[in-house]
Design a protein around this motif. Structure first.
Motif, PDB file in Angstrom:
ATOM      1  N   ILE A   1       0.774  -1.102  -0.177  1.00 44.93           N
ATOM      2  CA  ILE A   1      -0.249  -0.008   0.117  1.00 44.93           C
ATOM      3  C   ILE A   1       0.276   1.449  -0.385  1.00 44.93           C
ATOM      4  CG2 ILE A   1      -1.859  -0.665   1.241  1.00 44.93           C
ATOM      5  CD1 ILE A   1      -0.988   0.482   3.733  1.00 44.93           C
ATOM      6  N   ILE A   2       1.884   0.833   0.037  1.00 46.42           N
ATOM      7  CA  ILE A   2       2.731   2.206   0.382  1.00 46.42           C
ATOM      8  C   ILE A   2       3.137   3.147  -0.920  1.00 46.42           C
ATOM      9  CG2 ILE A   2       4.187   1.200   2.041  1.00 46.42           C
ATOM     10  CD1 ILE A   2       7.011   1.410  -0.407  1.00 46.42           C
ATOM     11  N   TYR A   3       2.758   3.086  -1.994  1.00 45.59           N
ATOM     12  CA  TYR A   3       2.565   3.553  -3.093  1.00 45.59           C
ATOM     13  C   TYR A   3       1.582   4.276  -3.585  1.00 45.59           C
ATOM     14  CZ  TYR A   3       5.871   0.384  -4.875  1.00 45.59           C
ATOM     15  OH  TYR A   3       6.555  -0.349  -5.021  1.00 45.59           O
ATOM     16  N   TRP A   4       0.083   3.565  -2.985  1.00 47.15           N
ATOM     17  CA  TRP A   4      -0.974   4.719  -2.421  1.00 47.15           C
ATOM     18  C   TRP A   4      -1.165   5.893  -1.965  1.00 47.15           C
ATOM     19  CZ3 TRP A   4      -3.676   3.667   1.733  1.00 47.15           C
ATOM     20  CH2 TRP A   4      -4.971   4.187   2.247  1.00 47.15           C
ATOM     21  N   TYR A   5      -0.452   5.178  -0.304  1.00 43.56           N
ATOM     22  CA  TYR A   5      -0.599   5.833   0.674  1.00 43.56           C
ATOM     23  C   TYR A   5       0.428   7.402   0.403  1.00 43.56           C
ATOM     24  CZ  TYR A   5       0.538   7.746   5.523  1.00 43.56           C
ATOM     25  OH  TYR A   5       0.481   8.729   6.255  1.00 43.56           O
ATOM     26  N   CYS A   6       1.783   6.723   0.022  1.00 40.11           N
ATOM     27  CA  CYS A   6       2.533   8.373  -1.244  1.00 40.11           C
ATOM     28  C   CYS A   6       1.547   9.872  -1.221  1.00 40.11           C
ATOM     29  CB  CYS A   6       3.025   7.885  -1.984  1.00 40.11           C
ATOM     30  SG  CYS A   6       4.804   6.903  -0.696  1.00 40.11           S
ATOM     31  N   CYS A   7       0.702   8.572  -2.461  1.00 41.00           N
ATOM     32  CA  CYS A   7      -0.251   9.660  -3.198  1.00 41.00           C
ATOM     33  C   CYS A   7      -1.184  10.492  -2.382  1.00 41.00           C
ATOM     34  CB  CYS A   7      -1.230   9.395  -4.671  1.00 41.00           C
ATOM     35  SG  CYS A   7       0.703   8.373  -5.591  1.00 41.00           S
ATOM     36  N   LEU A   8      -2.155   9.458  -1.198  1.00 40.15           N
ATOM     37  CA  LEU A   8      -2.643   9.328  -0.301  1.00 40.15           C
ATOM     38  C   LEU A   8      -2.269  10.835   0.665  1.00 40.15           C
ATOM     39  CD1 LEU A   8      -5.718   9.748   0.893  1.00 40.15           C
ATOM     40  CD2 LEU A   8      -4.317   8.012   2.706  1.00 40.15           C
ATOM     41  N   ALA A   9      -1.091  10.775   0.993  1.00 43.62           N
ATOM     42  CA  ALA A   9      -0.690  11.745   2.363  1.00 43.62           C
ATOM     43  C   ALA A   9      -0.253  13.082   1.184  1.00 43.62           C
ATOM     44  CB  ALA A   9       0.436  11.179   2.686  1.00 43.62           C
ATOM     45  N   ALA A  10       0.052  13.182  -0.461  1.00 50.86           N
ATOM     46  CA  ALA A  10       0.360  14.045  -1.047  1.00 50.86           C
ATOM     47  C   ALA A  10      -0.629  15.118  -0.870  1.00 50.86           C
ATOM     48  CB  ALA A  10       1.246  14.040  -2.783  1.00 50.86           C
ATOM     49  N   PHE A  11      -2.308  14.109  -1.400  1.00 53.23           N
ATOM     50  CA  PHE A  11      -3.626  14.560  -1.652  1.00 53.23           C
ATOM     51  C   PHE A  11      -3.918  15.257  -0.288  1.00 53.23           C
ATOM     52  CE2 PHE A  11      -8.177  13.968  -2.611  1.00 53.23           C
ATOM     53  CZ  PHE A  11      -8.148  14.923  -3.626  1.00 53.23           C
ATOM     54  N   SER A  12      -3.410  14.589   0.264  1.00 52.17           N
ATOM     55  CA  SER A  12      -4.028  15.439   1.673  1.00 52.17           C
ATOM     56  C   SER A  12      -3.865  16.436   2.065  1.00 52.17           C
ATOM     57  CB  SER A  12      -4.112  14.417   3.369  1.00 52.17           C
ATOM     58  OG  SER A  12      -4.813  12.252   2.825  1.00 52.17           O
ATOM     59  N   LEU A  13      -2.428  16.745   2.251  1.00 54.50           N
ATOM     60  CA  LEU A  13      -1.773  18.271   2.227  1.00 54.50           C
ATOM     61  C   LEU A  13      -2.554  19.038   1.268  1.00 54.50           C
ATOM     62  CD1 LEU A  13       0.638  19.303   3.563  1.00 54.50           C
ATOM     63  CD2 LEU A  13       1.907  18.463   1.833  1.00 54.50           C
ATOM     64  N   HIS A  14      -2.266  17.993   0.366  1.00 53.98           N
ATOM     65  CA  HIS A  14      -3.108  19.288  -1.415  1.00 53.98           C
ATOM     66  C   HIS A  14      -4.505  19.528  -0.154  1.00 53.98           C
ATOM     67  CE1 HIS A  14      -4.077  20.810  -4.528  1.00 53.98           C
ATOM     68  NE2 HIS A  14      -4.810  20.469  -4.951  1.00 53.98           N
ATOM     69  N   LEU A  15      -5.256  19.050   0.190  1.00 56.37           N
ATOM     70  CA  LEU A  15      -6.231  19.822   0.308  1.00 56.37           C
ATOM     71  C   LEU A  15      -5.950  20.484   1.776  1.00 56.37           C
ATOM     72  CD1 LEU A  15      -8.572  16.589   0.545  1.00 56.37           C
ATOM     73  CD2 LEU A  15      -8.925  18.497  -1.186  1.00 56.37           C
ATOM     74  N   LEU A  16      -5.509  20.730   2.986  1.00 53.61           N
ATOM     75  CA  LEU A  16      -5.135  21.116   3.859  1.00 53.61           C
ATOM     76  C   LEU A  16      -4.971  22.707   3.259  1.00 53.61           C
ATOM     77  CD1 LEU A  16      -4.007  18.367   6.647  1.00 53.61           C
ATOM     78  CD2 LEU A  16      -5.932  19.697   6.685  1.00 53.61           C
TER      79      LEU A  16
END
Length: 163
Positions: free
Chosen positions: A83-98
């Motif tokens: 899941i690390i590939y997905w999670y890296c993208c998710l974390a970047a997207f979450s920061l983008h939203l914040l």
């Protein structure tokens, strides 16, 4: 289908829902608010000037490239079980939203993306919460950092190409 596979599969959908609002609204919003933004935040003038040069077509190309990356990472995560590939993208997207949330709080008016930011944040919180049960906290922080760095570099490169 495994619940976590569904969580991963949903990410590109939330990503694009958010990006559609930006694609549709950003050019008109920038054209309408450029002077007000420059007056209120004169130290951001160089950034505002650069962003105003990105038209809908150029912005859509940036989004398409990011969507391809997100989709590939999600597909790799689903097929490998890593899941690390997905999670890296998710974390970047979450920061983008914040960051969008912070922009909205500072601007105190509508910004392109705030409606879908508020819709996508619950998914991100839920997905990260579910990930806490799979990966140790230290790895989550490490992979989030990797996602932020890679996402930031990619965004800078894409903006330089498009301007």
């Amino acid at each position: 289908m495994n619940d976590f596979i569904i969580t991963i599969f949903l990410f590109p959908i939330f990503f694009m829902i958010h990006e559609f609002e930006e694609i549709i609204m950003i050019q008109k919003w920038i054209n309408h608010n450029q002077i007000k933004l420059t007056q209120r935040f004169p130290h951001l003038y160089p950034i505002i000037k650069k962003v105003s040069k990105i038209d809908t077509r150029k912005f859509s190309i940036i989004v398409a490239e990011e969507f391809i990356i997100v989709s590939i990472c999600c597909t790799i995560s689903i097929y490998t079980g890593q899941i690390i590939y997905w999670y890296c993208c998710l974390a970047a997207f979450s920061l983008h939203l914040l960051i969008h949330l912070l922009q909205f709080i500072i601007w105190q008016k509508y910004i392109p993306a705030i409606v879908t930011t508020l819709c996508c944040l619950p998914y991100c919180i839920w997905a990260i919460y579910n990930t806490i049960h799979i990966l140790p906290f230290q790895l989550l922080v490490f992979y989030a950092f990797i996602g932020f760095i890679i996402g930031g570099i990619n965004l800078l490169i894409m903006h330089r190409i498009m301007i």
